[in-house]
Design an enzyme around this catalytic site. Structure first.
Site, PDB file in Angstrom:
ATOM      1  CG  ASP A  88     -61.896  -3.528   7.698  1.00 63.37           C
ATOM      2  OD1 ASP A  88     -62.077  -4.744   7.555  1.00 63.37           O
ATOM      3  OD2 ASP A  88     -60.775  -3.001   7.826  1.00 63.37           O
TER       4      ASP A  88
ATOM      5  CG  ASP B  64     -55.338  -6.125   5.014  1.00 63.38           C
ATOM      6  OD1 ASP B  64     -56.517  -6.453   4.756  1.00 63.38           O
ATOM      7  OD2 ASP B  64     -55.027  -5.368   5.937  1.00 63.38           O
TER       8      ASP B  64
HETATM    9  C1  GLA Z   1     -57.990  -4.019   7.612  1.00 63.16           C
HETATM   10  C2  GLA Z   1     -58.314  -3.732   6.154  1.00 63.16           C
HETATM   11  C3  GLA Z   1     -57.284  -2.751   5.614  1.00 63.16           C
HETATM   12  C4  GLA Z   1     -57.312  -1.473   6.432  1.00 63.16           C
HETATM   13  C5  GLA Z   1     -57.084  -1.787   7.911  1.00 63.16           C
HETATM   14  C6  GLA Z   1     -57.312  -0.571   8.789  1.00 63.16           C
HETATM   15  O1  GLA Z   1     -56.781  -4.677   7.757  1.00 63.16           O
HETATM   16  O2  GLA Z   1     -58.347  -4.906   5.405  1.00 63.16           O
HETATM   17  O3  GLA Z   1     -57.541  -2.475   4.255  1.00 63.16           O
HETATM   18  O4  GLA Z   1     -58.537  -0.839   6.239  1.00 63.16           O
HETATM   19  O5  GLA Z   1     -57.954  -2.811   8.356  1.00 63.16           O
HETATM   20  O6  GLA Z   1     -57.154  -0.840  10.149  1.00 63.16           O
END
Ligand code: GLA
Length: 731
Positions: free
Chosen positions: A484, A548
């Site tokens: 990520d 997200d």
């Molecule tokens: C980002 C990702 C999420 C999750 C969070 C964890 O926002 O897009 O899917 O993994 O980080 O902190």
């Protein structure tokens, strides 16, 4: 589980669909008299990235000008508050009305404790009345200071608005406390909480009317009186009919003023038929694994216990546990191995072919599994992860092909050891043992990290430790890494070059490839630089397409339906990831609540993700997996559409008047067809069969109901509830 239950009322509100916007940070920008006429005008329902500020992270300000009429105040019977509803903001905000702070969510990097993003939280700010800072019948300025830590930024959900609530608005049908249990007789038992959120007593009458929208009939009405002291709640229990298009309308009538607050609950209903007692095999028909690497696979099968498994033609190096159906061992040398899987019980047997493809390619069908993020956020623990795996087995998800258990952010130790090695934190005392227990059940073990120094949740990332971390994952038996971008974004030039975006993924891929394991590499950088065009070139099998997701319909539209232009790139081992399924109990480790998507929206999300051949990743709290959600996740005909060996993403073939049709070509020449009603009410239409069938007769099958619809030759008539779907198989 679902039921959009936000209370609506007769209260007037002023919509705030637009704001002036600037990047940067300046304390003077909160002041009402600051001249912002040179600022750009943006919509408040869409990230600023999508409105000309592509790739911008950091501070920015919105300024919304609004005349607040005194007539608005006069129309309320309570007049104690001004409600400033600012929807959701990505990631943290400080909001001012005419220069005075009225609310703050999350933390700015300069705050004590450091940055904390709360993109998921609705900002429903309240200002007590009377209030000297309000300018009645004149221009007011709501100034919002935003910090975006990465990905989408700023306002993004529903339209912000202003209102002066009535007393009856204090009565809320508390979505977080509602629960519905499907009963064997097809009815549902609903428990609903009515809460008085105002510092004034409520006295009135609650009416509930259950209506079948398809037949346009009232099925039940009930009335009851309500008396609630300030800040208290009352629980109501009802047994209600359930089925598509059945909704409960709730109406609270304030005894004094006659003002009403209303809410509509879409009631859950189950379409997936129960599994029969005879043995049946399910799941993907092929599996990719790299020669010489460990393999763990659980044969997906249903039927009355005890079941006995067989696997004819299993290559040397692999063995089957005939009682559990778990195949384990070492992947043989490159080649295609056709295995005849079998399952039997006292009532009979079933057989089918399964192909092990030993070679470079992984994830030949979209990964299916559970991820800890939306249920547990940063509070995830070893025991919660083990529990999820247990539920996979006990509740029959594994029996339908759900096979991966992925830990998201929050597992990492606070510090690395002297030699640079990372370990699990106190909630993860033994990663090796955790992985072994998942593998023993034939499940995959997934983990999460960031190419940055820290993850999005502020935990340790892999920057400068890529090879070390990959080796640790290898030792623990990890089969899946979600990587990520998070804080790495801060090291990129603005705007970043393509090479800069790819580099951290290339590097980690190199490190992973040194491990003697088949590790699926999941890229998470929110779709930047059209990752779907280059994801495979840096070793990825799946890549997030967007920021997200959350459990709102607008998010499903943005993350799912808006992905139509990109489904052509999807192929075995190349999957567009529109983020997780918003079903079941969610809460990011905070207040658990049933998904805010209505039941129809949830059917639509699962259907669309299946059609797009998206990874199916659920992220609900498995301790409270309910019947409705189970029905959504265990329909083998729906799953088979997603797991089809051809690996095609559906094409959107119609987008007209709020109707969409998506068609996915399947192995063997049949088509999966999703017809979606994106409209706000139950509607009917006729869909031309030429969109998905050859001229002449075709056979149609309703995938959710697992029911033959017979031979058809003409167009298809559908009636669907708001945001509902019909998912058909056409031959
Ligand atoms: C980002 C990702 C999420 C999750 C969070 C964890 O926002 O897009 O899917 O993994 O980080 O902190």
């Amino acid at each position: 589980m679902g039921g959009a239950a936000s209370a609506a009322s007769s209260t007037q509100s002023i919509l705030l669909p637009q704001a002036r916007f600037a990047t940067g940070d300046n304390a003077a920008w909160r002041e009402p008299n600051f001249d912002d006429s040179g600022w750009k005008l943006l919509s408040t329902t869409q990230y600023y990235e999508a409105q000309g500020f592509e790739g911008y992270d950091g501070y920015s300000w919105y300024r919304i000008h609004v005349v607040i009429p005194s007539a608005l105040r006069e129309s309320s019977d309570w007049r104690k508050r001004l409600r400033v509803y600012l929807s959701a903001i990505d990631d943290s905000d400080e909001s001012y009305l005419n220069g005075v702070l009225i609310g703050k969510t999350g933390r700015m990097p300069s705050d004590p404790g450091g940055y904390e993003g709360r993109w998921d939280v609705v900002r429903d700010y309240q200002v007590d009345l009377p209030n000297d800072s309000i300018r009645w019948d004149a221009d007011n300025v709501i100034a919002v200071r935003v910090y975006d830590g990465g990905g989408g930024g700023g306002f993004y959900r529903d339209t912000p608005h202003l209102s002066i609530p009535q007393r009856a608005d204090g009565l809320q049908f508390d979505q977080a406390q509602a629960s519905h249990r499907l009963l064997a007789n097809g009815k549902i038992q609903s428990v609903l909480s009515v809460r008085n959120s105002y510092p004034v007593a409520q006295r009135g009458r609650l009416e509930i009317e259950v209506r079948d929208q398809l037949k346009n009939r009232v099925l039940m009405t009930r009335k009851q009186s309500i008396r609630l002291a300030p800040q208290t709640s009352q629980t109501l229990r009802w047994t209600l009919p359930s089925g598509p298009g059945i909704q409960a309308r709730l109406r609270y009538l304030d005894a004094g003023s006659g003002h009403a607050a209303t809410a509509i609950h879409q009631l859950p209903y189950r379409l997936t038929p129960p599994d029969g007692p005879k043995p049946a095999l399910h799941g993907a028909r092929l599996l990719g694994s790299r020669p010489g690497t460990p393999l763990h696979y659980r044969i997906a099968a249903t039927g009355r216990a005890p079941l006995r498994f067989s696997a004819q033609g299993l290559p040397r190096g692999l063995k089957l546990d005939g009682k559990t159906g778990v195949i384990s061992g070492i992947t043989p040398k490159e080649g295609r191995y056709i295995v005849k899987l079998g399952v039997r019980n006292a009532l009979g047997s079933a057989k089918r072919e399964w192909t092990l493809v030993a070679g470079a390619q992984l994830a030949l069908t979209p990964p299916m599994g559970w991820n800890s993020w939306y249920a547990h956020g940063l509070a995830v623990s070893d025991s919660l992860v083990r529990k999820a795996a247990q539920v996979f087995i006990d509740k029959g998800l594994a029996a339908k092909g759900w096979s991966r258990i992925n830990i998201d952010d929050g597992w990492e130790s606070e510090q690395r050891a002297a030699d640079g090695q990372i370990s699990g934190n106190q909630r993860f005392p033994d990663m090796l043992a955790l992985g072994q227990s998942l593998h023993a059940q034939g499940l995959g073990f997934g983990i999460y990290s960031s190419p940055g120094a820290t993850t999005c949740g502020g935990y340790l990332g892999s920057l400068g430790h890529e090879f070390n971390d990959a080796a640790t994952y290898g030792r623990w038996g990890v089969d899946f890494l979600k990587y990520d971008l998070c804080s790495y974004a801060q090291t990129l030039s603005k705007p970043p070059t393509l090479d800069e975006q790819q580099q951290p993924y290339r590097l980690m891929n190199q490190a992973l490839r040194l491990e003697p394991r088949s590790i699926i590499f999941s890229l998470c950088q929110y779709g930047e630089e059209k990752v779907w065009n280059w994801g495979p070139s840096v070793g990825g099998q799946l890549w997030r397409m967007t920021g997200d997701i959350d459990d709102s319909w607008s998010s499903v539209l943005q993350n799912g339906f808006a992905m139509a232009p990109y489904t052509g790139v999807v192929a075995p081992g190349r999957w567009n990831d529109p983020d997780m399924l918003m079903v079941g109990t969610l809460g990011l480790g905070g207040a658990p609540h049933p998904s805010r998507l209505t039941p129809d929206e949830q059917y639509s999300q699962v259907s669309l993700w299946s059609l797009m051949a998206a990874p199916l990743l659920i992220s609900n709290d498995m301790r409270s997996l309910d019947e409705f959600t189970l029905g959504l996740l265990t329909n083998h005909d729906v799953i088979a559409i997603n797991q089809d060996a051809l690996g095609k993403g559906a094409q959107r073939v119609l987008d007209r008047d709020g109707w969409q049709v998506w068609v996915k070509e399947l192995e063997g020449g049949s088509m999966a067809v999703g017809i979606f009603n994106l409209g706000e009410s139950l509607r009917s239409t006729q869909i031309e069969s030429s969109l998905f069938a050859r001229p002449g007769q075709f056979e149609a099958f309703d995938a959710w109901r697992q029911k033959k619809l017979g031979l058809k030759s003409k167009n298809i008539d559908v009636t669907l509830p708001a945001h509902g779907v019909a998912l058909l198989l056409v031959k």
